[in-house]
Design an enzyme around this catalytic site. Structure first.
Site, PDB file in Angstrom:
ATOM      1  N   LYS A 154     -21.297  50.962  34.296  1.00  7.26           N
ATOM      2  CA  LYS A 154     -19.955  51.169  33.594  1.00  7.26           C
ATOM      3  C   LYS A 154     -19.988  51.470  32.034  1.00  7.26           C
ATOM      4  O   LYS A 154     -21.079  51.245  31.420  1.00  7.26           O
ATOM      5  CB  LYS A 154     -19.328  49.734  33.655  1.00  7.26           C
ATOM      6  CG  LYS A 154     -19.026  49.369  35.263  1.00  7.26           C
ATOM      7  CD  LYS A 154     -18.685  47.579  35.175  1.00  7.26           C
ATOM      8  CE  LYS A 154     -17.282  47.689  35.221  1.00  7.26           C
ATOM      9  NZ  LYS A 154     -16.825  46.059  35.349  1.00  7.26           N
TER      10      LYS A 154
ATOM     11  N   GLY B  53      -9.222  52.244  33.313  1.00  3.36           N
ATOM     12  CA  GLY B  53      -8.295  52.932  34.421  1.00  3.36           C
ATOM     13  C   GLY B  53      -9.609  53.439  35.536  1.00  3.36           C
ATOM     14  O   GLY B  53      -9.340  54.416  36.248  1.00  3.36           O
TER      15      GLY B  53
ATOM     16  N   GLU C 211     -23.912  46.409  35.676  1.00  4.65           N
ATOM     17  CA  GLU C 211     -23.813  45.041  36.226  1.00  4.65           C
ATOM     18  C   GLU C 211     -24.165  45.135  37.877  1.00  4.65           C
ATOM     19  O   GLU C 211     -24.332  46.028  38.299  1.00  4.65           O
ATOM     20  CB  GLU C 211     -22.299  44.731  36.355  1.00  4.65           C
ATOM     21  CG  GLU C 211     -21.558  44.452  35.086  1.00  4.65           C
ATOM     22  CD  GLU C 211     -19.886  44.369  35.200  1.00  4.65           C
ATOM     23  OE1 GLU C 211     -19.550  44.310  36.036  1.00  4.65           O
ATOM     24  OE2 GLU C 211     -19.916  43.635  34.179  1.00  4.65           O
TER      25      GLU C 211
ATOM     26  N   ARG D 247      -3.479  43.262  25.565  1.00  8.12           N
ATOM     27  CA  ARG D 247      -1.982  44.099  25.427  1.00  8.12           C
ATOM     28  C   ARG D 247      -1.120  43.489  26.708  1.00  8.12           C
ATOM     29  O   ARG D 247      -1.690  42.630  27.503  1.00  8.12           O
ATOM     30  CB  ARG D 247      -2.043  45.480  25.599  1.00  8.12           C
ATOM     31  CG  ARG D 247      -2.735  45.911  26.980  1.00  8.12           C
ATOM     32  CD  ARG D 247      -2.700  47.242  27.599  1.00  8.12           C
ATOM     33  NE  ARG D 247      -3.830  47.547  28.394  1.00  8.12           N
ATOM     34  CZ  ARG D 247      -3.795  47.366  29.518  1.00  8.12           C
ATOM     35  NH1 ARG D 247      -2.865  46.688  30.384  1.00  8.12           N
ATOM     36  NH2 ARG D 247      -5.069  47.680  30.384  1.00  8.12           N
TER      37      ARG D 247
HETATM   38  P1  ADP Z   1     -11.269  49.632  34.231  1.00  6.43           P
HETATM   39  O1  ADP Z   1     -11.250  48.763  32.832  1.00  6.43           O
HETATM   40  O2  ADP Z   1     -11.916  50.919  34.203  1.00  6.43           O
HETATM   41  O3  ADP Z   1     -10.132  49.163  34.905  1.00  6.43           O
HETATM   42  P2  ADP Z   1     -12.967  47.108  35.225  1.00  6.43           P
HETATM   43  O4  ADP Z   1     -13.979  46.666  34.753  1.00  6.43           O
HETATM   44  O5  ADP Z   1     -11.605  46.142  34.812  1.00  6.43           O
HETATM   45  O6  ADP Z   1     -12.693  48.827  34.891  1.00  6.43           O
HETATM   46  O7  ADP Z   1     -12.919  47.012  36.888  1.00  6.43           O
HETATM   47  C1  ADP Z   1     -11.994  47.762  37.587  1.00  6.43           C
HETATM   48  C2  ADP Z   1     -12.172  47.237  39.115  1.00  6.43           C
HETATM   49  O8  ADP Z   1     -13.534  47.787  39.404  1.00  6.43           O
HETATM   50  C3  ADP Z   1     -11.962  45.952  39.205  1.00  6.43           C
HETATM   51  O9  ADP Z   1     -10.834  45.491  39.526  1.00  6.43           O
HETATM   52  C4  ADP Z   1     -13.077  45.756  40.535  1.00  6.43           C
HETATM   53  O10 ADP Z   1     -12.398  46.126  41.575  1.00  6.43           O
HETATM   54  C5  ADP Z   1     -14.067  46.621  40.311  1.00  6.43           C
HETATM   55  N1  ADP Z   1     -15.364  46.150  39.694  1.00  6.43           N
HETATM   56  C6  ADP Z   1     -15.488  45.977  38.419  1.00  6.43           C
HETATM   57  N2  ADP Z   1     -16.858  45.343  38.146  1.00  6.43           N
HETATM   58  C7  ADP Z   1     -17.358  45.030  39.469  1.00  6.43           C
HETATM   59  C8  ADP Z   1     -18.395  44.314  39.645  1.00  6.43           C
HETATM   60  N3  ADP Z   1     -19.444  44.191  39.010  1.00  6.43           N
HETATM   61  N4  ADP Z   1     -18.678  44.284  41.032  1.00  6.43           N
HETATM   62  C9  ADP Z   1     -17.564  44.364  42.074  1.00  6.43           C
HETATM   63  N5  ADP Z   1     -16.640  45.330  41.750  1.00  6.43           N
HETATM   64  C10 ADP Z   1     -16.400  45.559  40.203  1.00  6.43           C
END
Ligand code: ADP
Length: 459
Positions: free
Chosen positions: A158, A164, A200, A292
Site C-alpha cells: 500500500k 481512493g 500489510e 474530513r
Molecule cells: P484507500 O485510502 O485507498 O481507500 P484503504 O486503506 O482505506 O485505502 O483501503 C481500501 C479498501 O481496501 C478497504 O476498504 C478494504 O476493502 C481493502 N483493504 C485495505 N487494507 C486491507 C487489508 N490489510 N486486508 C484486506 N483488505 C484491505
C-alpha cells in the site's frame, strides 16, 4: 457564530454544507470553475465567486484563488467538504495565516494521518489494533520480502500517500511480490507524486467497518457508531449502511472505544472517520483515518439524529460538544446508495450528459443529496457521483424495501448511472441475509449484470 463561510468545493457536498449554514443563519460564499457556472451550489449560496477554469488544478485546487475569494468576501471560515483540498495540510495552514478558520482538524494532524504508514505507527503506539505488517514505511524491496515472510502471504502493498483504492496491490506469494511492489510504487508515483510504500497482511474476506467520531477543542471525543461500507467496487464504496448487522453491542463498544483512542492518540479535533477491517473471527484492525467529512456521513445522521456538518461548524467555532457518549443512540437502520454517472456493464466507465428528465424519490424516511436538477448538464471534469439516496427505517429489511422503492422512483434521463446496479444488489439473497464482505461485487458481478429477474427473486 461565524458570519460567513466559504465552501471550497462543488456539487452535492457544497449543497449539503450550504443547507447547514442556512439553517444556522450563516451566509455562504460558493466558489466555482468556469465549467460550473450553472451548478446548483452556485445558485443556492448567498454569493458566488469564479475561481478559475474547468481543470480542478486551476480552480478547486487553486489555494491562492480560493483564499483570495475568502478574504475579499470577508469570510471568517472555510469548509473544504471532501476531496479537493479537504486533506491538504498546506491549505489548512494558509487558512490559519489568513486568519480564516479551516473547518477540520489541525494541519499537523492532517499531516500525521495523511501518511498512512505513519498513522499506523501512531495508532500502534496508542494501543489501537493495526493490521500486522511493516512498522512505518518500507526502506526497499528486500525489506518487503523479509516482512512478507514474517507475516505470511497473501500480503497487500500500500502507498503511504494512498487514497481512493489507488497505489495498492496484493501478492499471493513470493513470486508475485516484486511485480506487485513495482506496480503499486509506479501507480503511487503517478497518482500522488510519492511512492513510499508499506506492507500489510491481507485480511481474508474482511468487512470494511468505519466509526464516525466527533472531537471538540476541549478534549471531548465521542463516536457515533459505525458504517458498514463493504459493498465496494475497485476498493471504492457503493452502498453503505448503519448499524452493521454483524456487530454485537459488546464488539461495537470495543471498536468504538478503539476509534475514540485513535482520535485521542492523534490529538484529533472536528469530525473524522476511523476505518477498520473486521475479519471472520471478529478481529478488527485499524487501516486509516479520514480527516474530513465523508461521502457517507448521511447514514450516521439518519440513525443518530445528529447533524454532522452543523457539529463541524460548531466545533470549529470553539464550542464544546453538547452531548456525551451516553447520549448517542443508534435508532433503526439507514443505508445509502451512490448514484454515479458510470456504466457498470462497461467497467464503471464514467459518462456525462444533459438531464432531460429528473425525478427524485421522496416520501417518509427518504433523503436525497444531489447536484442534479432538470436541464442540468453534468460535467466530465469532476467526480462521477451524481446523487446519494439515503433511507431510514425501523428494521434492516424495511430499510432494504424502502431503498428499492426509492430507486424505482429515481429517474435521471440523459445519463447512465449505477442506480439499476444498486437496485439489483438489493435483491441478492446474500446481501439480504447480510452475508457479504468487501469482495461481494467482484464475486457477483457477472450474476448481477446478467440478472433478468429484474424486480423478482424477492426475500
Ligand atoms: P484507500 O485510502 O485507498 O481507500 P484503504 O486503506 O482505506 O485505502 O483501503 C481500501 C479498501 O481496501 C478497504 O476498504 C478494504 O476493502 C481493502 N483493504 C485495505 N487494507 C486491507 C487489508 N490489510 N486486508 C484486506 N483488505 C484491505
Amino acid at each position: 457564530m461565524f458570519r460567513r463561510i466559504l465552501i471550497a468545493n462543488r456539487g452535492e457536498i457544497a449543497v449539503r454544507i450550504i443547507r447547514a449554514c442556512i439553517e444556522m443563519n450563516i451566509e455562504t460564499v460558493a466558489v466555482y470553475s468556469t465549467a460550473d457556472k450553472e451548478c446548483l451550489h452556485v445558485k443556492l449560496a448567498t454569493q458566488a465567486v469564479c475561481i478559475g477554469p474547468a481543470k480542478a488544478a486551476d480552480s478547486y485546487l487553486n489555494m491562492k484563488s480560493i483564499l483570495t475569494a475568502a478574504v475579499e468576501t470577508n469570510c471568517d471560515a472555510i469548509h473544504p467538504g471532501f476531496g479537493f483540498l479537504s486533506e491538504n495540510s498546506e491549505f489548512a495552514r494558509l487558512c490559519e495565516e489568513c486568519n480564516i478558520k479551516f473547518i477540520g482538524p489541525k494541519a499537523d494532524v492532517i499531516d500525521a494521518m495523511g501518511n498512512k504508514a505513519m498513522a499506523k505507527t501512531m495508532m500502534r503506539n496508542g494501543n489501537v489494533p493495526v493490521v500486522p505488517g511493516s512498522i512505518g514505511a518500507l526502506k526497499d524491496y528486500a525489506e518487503a520480502e523479509k516482512i512478507a515472510d514474517e507475516v505470511g502471504y497473501p500480503v497487500l502493498l500500500k502507498a503511504s500517500a494512498g487514497g481512493g483504492g489507488r497505489g495498492m496491490r496484493r501478492a499471493e506469494s513470493k513470486e508475485q511480490l516484486e511485480s506487485a511492489y513495482e506496480e503499486a510504487k509506479a501507480e503511487a508515483r503517478a497518482c500522488f507524486g510519492n511512492d513510499e510504500m508499506y506492507l500489510e497482511k491481507l485480511i481474508i474476506n474482511p468487512r470494511h467497518i468505519e466509526f464516525q467520531i466527533l472531537a471538540d477543542e476541549f478534549g471531548n471525543v465521542v463516536h457515533l457508531g459505525e458504517r458498514d461500507c463493504s459493498i465496494q467496487r475497485k476498493n471504492q464504496k457503493l452502498i453503505e449502511e448503519s448499524p452493521c448487522m454483524l456487530l454485537s453491542e459488546e464488539l461495537r463498544t470495543k471498536m468504538g472505544d478503539a476509534a475514540v483512542s485513535a482520535a485521542k492518540a492523534s490529538g484529533y479535533t472536528n469530525a473524522g472517520t476511523v476505518e477498520f477491517v473486521l475479519d471472520e473471527k471478529e478481529n478488527f484492525y485499524f487501516i486509516e483515518m479520514n480527516t474530513r467529512i465523508q461521502v457517507e456521513h448521511g447514514v450516521t445522521e439518519m440513525v443518530t439524529g445528529i447533524d454532522l456538518v452543523k457539529e463541524q461548524i460548531r466545533i470549529a467555532f470553539h464550542q464544546p460538544l453538547t452531548f456525551t457518549q451516553d447520549d448517542v443512540h443508534l435508532n433503526g437502520h439507514a443505508m445509502e446508495c451512490r448514484i454515479n454517472a458510470e456504466d457498470p456493464a462497461k467497467g464503471f466507465l464514467p459518462n456525462s450528459g444533459k438531464i432531460a428528465f429528473l425525478n427524485l424519490p421522496g416520501g417518509p424516511g427518504v433523503r436525497v443529496d444531489t447536484l442534479l436538477y432538470n436541464g442540468y448538464e453534468t460535467s466530465p471534469f469532476y467526480d462521477s457521483m451524481m446523487a446519494k439516496i439515503i433511507v431510514h427505517a425501523p428494521t434492516r429489511l424495511e430499510m432494504i424495501r424502502k431503498m428499492r422503492r426509492a430507486l424505482m422512483e429515481l429517474s435521471t434521463e440523459g445519463i447512465t448511472t449505477t442506480s439499476d446496479f444498486d437496485y439489483l444488489i438489493l435483491f441478492h439473497p446474500d446481501f439480504i441475509k447480510g452475508k457479504f464482505n468487501v469482495g461481494f461485487i467482484e464475486e457477483h458481478m457477472e450474476e448481477i449484470l446478467t440478472w433478468d429477474a429484474f424486480g423478482e427473486g424477492d426475500e
